[in-house]
Write an enzyme that holds these catalytic residues in place. Structure first.
Site, PDB file in Angstrom:
ATOM      1  N   ASP A  13      -0.665   1.363  -2.043  1.00 27.38           N
ATOM      2  CA  ASP A  13      -1.162   0.449  -3.207  1.00 27.38           C
ATOM      3  C   ASP A  13      -0.225   0.613  -4.371  1.00 27.38           C
ATOM      4  OD1 ASP A  13      -3.594  -0.361  -1.716  1.00 27.38           O
ATOM      5  OD2 ASP A  13      -4.588   1.516  -2.519  1.00 27.38           O
ATOM      6  N   GLU A  14       1.031   0.824  -4.137  1.00 23.95           N
ATOM      7  CA  GLU A  14       1.990   1.090  -5.115  1.00 23.95           C
ATOM      8  C   GLU A  14       2.668  -0.150  -5.739  1.00 23.95           C
ATOM      9  OE1 GLU A  14       2.065   2.437  -2.332  1.00 23.95           O
ATOM     10  OE2 GLU A  14       1.996   4.804  -2.685  1.00 23.95           O
ATOM     11  N   LYS A  16       4.034  -2.236  -2.918  1.00 27.55           N
ATOM     12  CA  LYS A  16       5.099  -2.474  -2.118  1.00 27.55           C
ATOM     13  C   LYS A  16       5.389  -3.859  -1.616  1.00 27.55           C
ATOM     14  CE  LYS A  16       3.284   0.447   0.731  1.00 27.55           C
ATOM     15  NZ  LYS A  16       2.196   0.906   0.011  1.00 27.55           N
ATOM     16  N   ASN A  38      -5.366  -2.515   7.921  1.00 28.61           N
ATOM     17  CA  ASN A  38      -5.742  -1.765   6.789  1.00 28.61           C
ATOM     18  C   ASN A  38      -5.145  -1.964   5.751  1.00 28.61           C
ATOM     19  OD1 ASN A  38      -3.642  -0.622   8.212  1.00 28.61           O
ATOM     20  ND2 ASN A  38      -4.536   1.573   7.669  1.00 28.61           N
ATOM     21  N   GLY A  40      -2.609  -3.972   2.605  1.00 28.50           N
ATOM     22  CA  GLY A  40      -3.089  -5.175   1.880  1.00 28.50           C
ATOM     23  C   GLY A  40      -1.842  -5.407   0.828  1.00 28.50           C
ATOM     24  N   HIS A  41      -0.788  -6.323   1.362  1.00 26.62           N
ATOM     25  CA  HIS A  41       0.147  -6.436   0.239  1.00 26.62           C
ATOM     26  C   HIS A  41       0.393  -7.684  -0.475  1.00 26.62           C
ATOM     27  CE1 HIS A  41       2.700  -3.300   2.933  1.00 26.62           C
ATOM     28  NE2 HIS A  41       1.526  -2.704   2.264  1.00 26.62           N
ATOM     29  N   THR A 129     -10.854   2.144   5.984  1.00 26.75           N
ATOM     30  CA  THR A 129     -11.309   0.704   5.910  1.00 26.75           C
ATOM     31  C   THR A 129     -11.925   0.198   7.021  1.00 26.75           C
ATOM     32  OG1 THR A 129      -9.177   0.392   7.253  1.00 26.75           O
ATOM     33  CG2 THR A 129      -8.844   0.428   4.835  1.00 26.75           C
ATOM     34  N   GLN A 224       0.614   1.699   3.411  1.00 24.19           N
ATOM     35  CA  GLN A 224      -0.111   3.063   2.901  1.00 24.19           C
ATOM     36  C   GLN A 224       0.887   3.692   2.168  1.00 24.19           C
ATOM     37  OE1 GLN A 224      -0.746   2.218   6.500  1.00 24.19           O
ATOM     38  NE2 GLN A 224      -2.216   0.996   5.745  1.00 24.19           N
ATOM     39  N   THR A 239      -4.225   8.326   6.816  1.00 29.55           N
ATOM     40  CA  THR A 239      -4.655   7.453   8.076  1.00 29.55           C
ATOM     41  C   THR A 239      -3.823   7.774   9.038  1.00 29.55           C
ATOM     42  OG1 THR A 239      -4.160   4.884   8.348  1.00 29.55           O
ATOM     43  CG2 THR A 239      -2.099   6.020   7.331  1.00 29.55           C
ATOM     44  N   THR A 300      -7.701  -5.178   0.547  1.00 28.39           N
ATOM     45  CA  THR A 300      -8.348  -5.335   1.946  1.00 28.39           C
ATOM     46  C   THR A 300      -9.747  -5.241   1.918  1.00 28.39           C
ATOM     47  OG1 THR A 300      -6.326  -4.484   2.790  1.00 28.39           O
ATOM     48  CG2 THR A 300      -8.137  -4.219   4.027  1.00 28.39           C
ATOM     49  N   ARG A 303     -12.518  -2.335  -2.723  1.00 31.82           N
ATOM     50  CA  ARG A 303     -13.163  -1.003  -3.195  1.00 31.82           C
ATOM     51  C   ARG A 303     -12.311  -0.956  -4.484  1.00 31.82           C
ATOM     52  NH1 ARG A 303     -12.767   3.210   1.370  1.00 31.82           N
ATOM     53  NH2 ARG A 303     -10.804   2.152   1.759  1.00 31.82           N
ATOM     54  N   LYS A 331       4.215  -1.370 -12.513  1.00 31.80           N
ATOM     55  CA  LYS A 331       3.018  -1.336 -13.385  1.00 31.80           C
ATOM     56  C   LYS A 331       3.299  -0.699 -14.728  1.00 31.80           C
ATOM     57  CE  LYS A 331      -0.590  -2.744 -10.221  1.00 31.80           C
ATOM     58  NZ  LYS A 331      -2.080  -2.713 -10.257  1.00 31.80           N
ATOM     59  N   LEU A 332       4.437  -0.802 -15.287  1.00 25.89           N
ATOM     60  CA  LEU A 332       4.769  -0.179 -16.481  1.00 25.89           C
ATOM     61  C   LEU A 332       3.997  -0.772 -17.613  1.00 25.89           C
ATOM     62  CD1 LEU A 332       6.859   1.898 -17.879  1.00 25.89           C
ATOM     63  CD2 LEU A 332       8.125  -0.098 -18.544  1.00 25.89           C
TER      64      LEU A 332
HETATM   65  P1  IMP Z   1      -7.636   4.153   7.649  1.00 22.70           P
HETATM   66  O1  IMP Z   1      -6.359   3.698   7.580  1.00 22.70           O
HETATM   67  O2  IMP Z   1      -8.651   2.752   7.719  1.00 22.70           O
HETATM   68  O3  IMP Z   1      -7.860   5.010   8.842  1.00 22.70           O
HETATM   69  O4  IMP Z   1      -8.343   4.817   6.314  1.00 22.70           O
HETATM   70  C1  IMP Z   1      -7.727   6.375   6.137  1.00 22.70           C
HETATM   71  C2  IMP Z   1      -7.821   6.378   4.625  1.00 22.70           C
HETATM   72  O5  IMP Z   1      -6.533   5.709   4.080  1.00 22.70           O
HETATM   73  C3  IMP Z   1      -8.806   5.894   3.873  1.00 22.70           C
HETATM   74  O6  IMP Z   1      -8.770   6.822   2.528  1.00 22.70           O
HETATM   75  C4  IMP Z   1      -8.096   4.636   3.358  1.00 22.70           C
HETATM   76  O7  IMP Z   1      -9.009   4.378   2.187  1.00 22.70           O
HETATM   77  C5  IMP Z   1      -6.670   4.779   3.200  1.00 22.70           C
HETATM   78  N1  IMP Z   1      -5.924   3.599   3.444  1.00 22.70           N
HETATM   79  C6  IMP Z   1      -5.744   2.901   4.436  1.00 22.70           C
HETATM   80  N2  IMP Z   1      -4.889   1.728   4.118  1.00 22.70           N
HETATM   81  C7  IMP Z   1      -4.694   1.956   2.758  1.00 22.70           C
HETATM   82  C8  IMP Z   1      -3.679   0.929   1.910  1.00 22.70           C
HETATM   83  O8  IMP Z   1      -3.281  -0.184   2.485  1.00 22.70           O
HETATM   84  N3  IMP Z   1      -3.733   1.568   0.679  1.00 22.70           N
HETATM   85  C9  IMP Z   1      -4.322   2.619   0.240  1.00 22.70           C
HETATM   86  N4  IMP Z   1      -5.002   3.404   1.052  1.00 22.70           N
HETATM   87  C10 IMP Z   1      -5.405   2.965   2.437  1.00 22.70           C
END
Ligand code: IMP
Length: 440
Positions: A13-14, A16, A38, A40-41, A129, A224, A239, A300, A303, A331-332
């Site tokens: 979530d930086e 990208k 998982n 979300g860009h 996710t 991620q 992940t 995504t 949360r 996000k400066l």
């Molecule tokens: P998974 O990728 O759904 O298995 O989740 C594993 C971990 O990675 C959890 O803590 C999720 O919140 C985190 N995660 C997965 N995808 C993202 C993303 O795109 N941004 C931030 N955290 C993520």
């Protein structure tokens, strides 16, 4: 122009999506190499707000080819949903989109196992996710995974599905006590997905390598972040894929000698979604302020993201394991108006000082951040496009980030729109002359 990998330097979530969108205008190909839906860009431009989960963020440019590499796990149903949604926003899919025949498929039992396994863990849950990512990669490593290419071979797909469902249904019924899946239903559903997607399923590895051979520019879009990487992240709170730079090679079939640079994306503070250690987390009103001003809610899952001060140990670790050539900080503007800022320069654990990321989760969980305090700025940086015009305190803060992260900053994002960016150097300006011929 060279071939560049874009990596999250923190916990995802930086921002990208925005950086890839800006750089994609000068790229021939954008390829995703790991993760799945998982991710979300978000990209905001004059045509609207676009959220991508599986589709590379370059799809908004007509002349850019977007590819899903073999390292990605594809949920065909959610991919079709995403394509339909984007088509509704005016995005066209044709020869500009391909996916690897070697990418693994997410099946309904992966999602069911992901959710049931999380539920069974109680307070030890990862906070996934729920998209079936971990179980799908687990099948890949257990050599029972189903590939996108298998969907084009119905009898092979059915055979694999039948075999897998014997095992998966056993787990679902006996261990997790949830509903099971019928072969026929899943088979029919996935055959209809295959019918819709078949024209996009190709040998992306050959395509990418041929393009590189013709001096095309490729952007490798990481999903991620480094600290969610299955090897270098805060395991097991990660992940299940290789989100660090090495994944760009294994996830596409493009060798390391073909990659020219790696850019890390980092927020000027830190966020994390899901469970796991987060040394600089702020559970007070300062953290809440960052969450509100930074709109820190997942694209995504919706949360709320946990927020904290910039952690240089984390970003320095990303510099190391990715071999970062530069950083883009995002996000400066969210820090505008903060009287005082804190930068974490190291951790204290008992009498030990850690300058590098501890691998032991118990140690990391017990670490206290060591902070350097810095003066904040009152002037607005929102939408700034000139480094020179930034407040002196912001320049000092950024210079200190460079120093602590041991990596130069090439880009600074000052808002969610494309134009709200300071470009100090173009990271794509990194081409190296490359030839396999000796020239004798
Ligand atoms: P998974 O990728 O759904 O298995 O989740 C594993 C971990 O990675 C959890 O803590 C999720 O919140 C985190 N995660 C997965 N995808 C993202 C993303 O795109 N941004 C931030 N955290 C993520």
């Amino acid at each position: 122009m060279g071939n560049l990998v874009i990596i999250g330097a923190q916990w995802g979530d930086e921002g990208k999506g925005k950086i890839v969108d800006i750089l994609a205008q000068n790229a021939d190909i954008v390829v995703r190499y790991q993760g799945g839906s998982n991710a979300g860009h978000t990209v905001i431009n004059d045509r609207g707000t676009f959220v991508f989960h599986l589709i590379p963020s370059g799809i908004l440019y007509r002349g850019t080819l977007c590819a899903i590499g073999n390292g990605v796990v594809v949920d065909p149903g959610s991919l079709i949903e995403e394509m339909d949604h984007l088509q509704g926003q005016g995005v066209k899919f044709g020869k500009n989109f391909v996916m690897s025949q070697r990418a693994h498929v997410i099946l309904p039992y992966h999602k069911a196992i992901d959710r049931a396994s999380e539920q069974s863990k109680g307070s030890r849950k990862i906070g996934t996710t729920g998209r079936g990512i971990g179980p799908s990669y687990a099948d890949k490593m257990a050599r029972i995974g189903i590939l996108m290419g298998d969907l084009l071979n119905p009898s092979l797909f059915r055979k694999k599905l039948e075999e897998n469902l014997v095992e998966m249904n056993w787990f679902l019924e006996r261990l997790y006590k949830v509903e099971t899946f019928q072969v026929d239903k899943v088979f029919d559903q996935y055959m209809s997905y295959a019918d819709r997607l078949k024209s996009y399923i190709v040998d992306t590895t050959t395509l990418l390598n041929r393009a590189i051979g013709k001096n095309k520019t490729v952007l490798f879009e990481g999903a991620q972040g480094t600290h969610l990487d299955v090897d270098f992240g805060t395991y097991p709170y990660v992940t299940s894929s290789s989100s660090a730079a090495g994944g760009a090679c294994t996830g596409t079939g493009v060798g390391p000698t073909m990659i020219d640079a790696v850019m890390g994306i980092a927020k000027v503070y830190t966020t994390r979604v899901g469970s796991g250690p987060f040394p600089t987390e702020l559970t007070d009103e300062v953290g809440q302020g960052l969450q509100e001003r930074g709109k820190e809610f997942g694209s995504t899952t919706g949360r709320a993201r946990r927020c904290g001060w910039f952690d240089a140990v984390v970003v320095r670790h990303a510099t190391q394991v990715n071999g970062l050539s530069s950083l883009a900080v995002t996000k400066l503007d969210v820090l505008d108006g903060c009287k005082e800022l804190k930068l974490c320069t190291g951790y204290r654990h008992g009498s030990t000082i850690h300058k590098d990321m501890p691998a032991d989760l118990d140690v990391l969980t017990g670490c206290e951040p060591i902070y350097q305090r810095m003066k904040g700025w009152t002037a607005s940086t929102t939408g700034a496009t000139s480094y020179k015009k930034l407040p002196a305190e912001a320049k000092r803060y950024l210079a200190r980030i460079e120093e602590l992260a041991q990596c130069r900053i090439d880009m600074i994002s000052t808002g969610s729109k494309r134009a709200e960016t300071i470009m100090l150097r173009n990271p794509l300006d990194c081409s190296r002359r490359r030839s396999r011929l000796t020239g004798h």
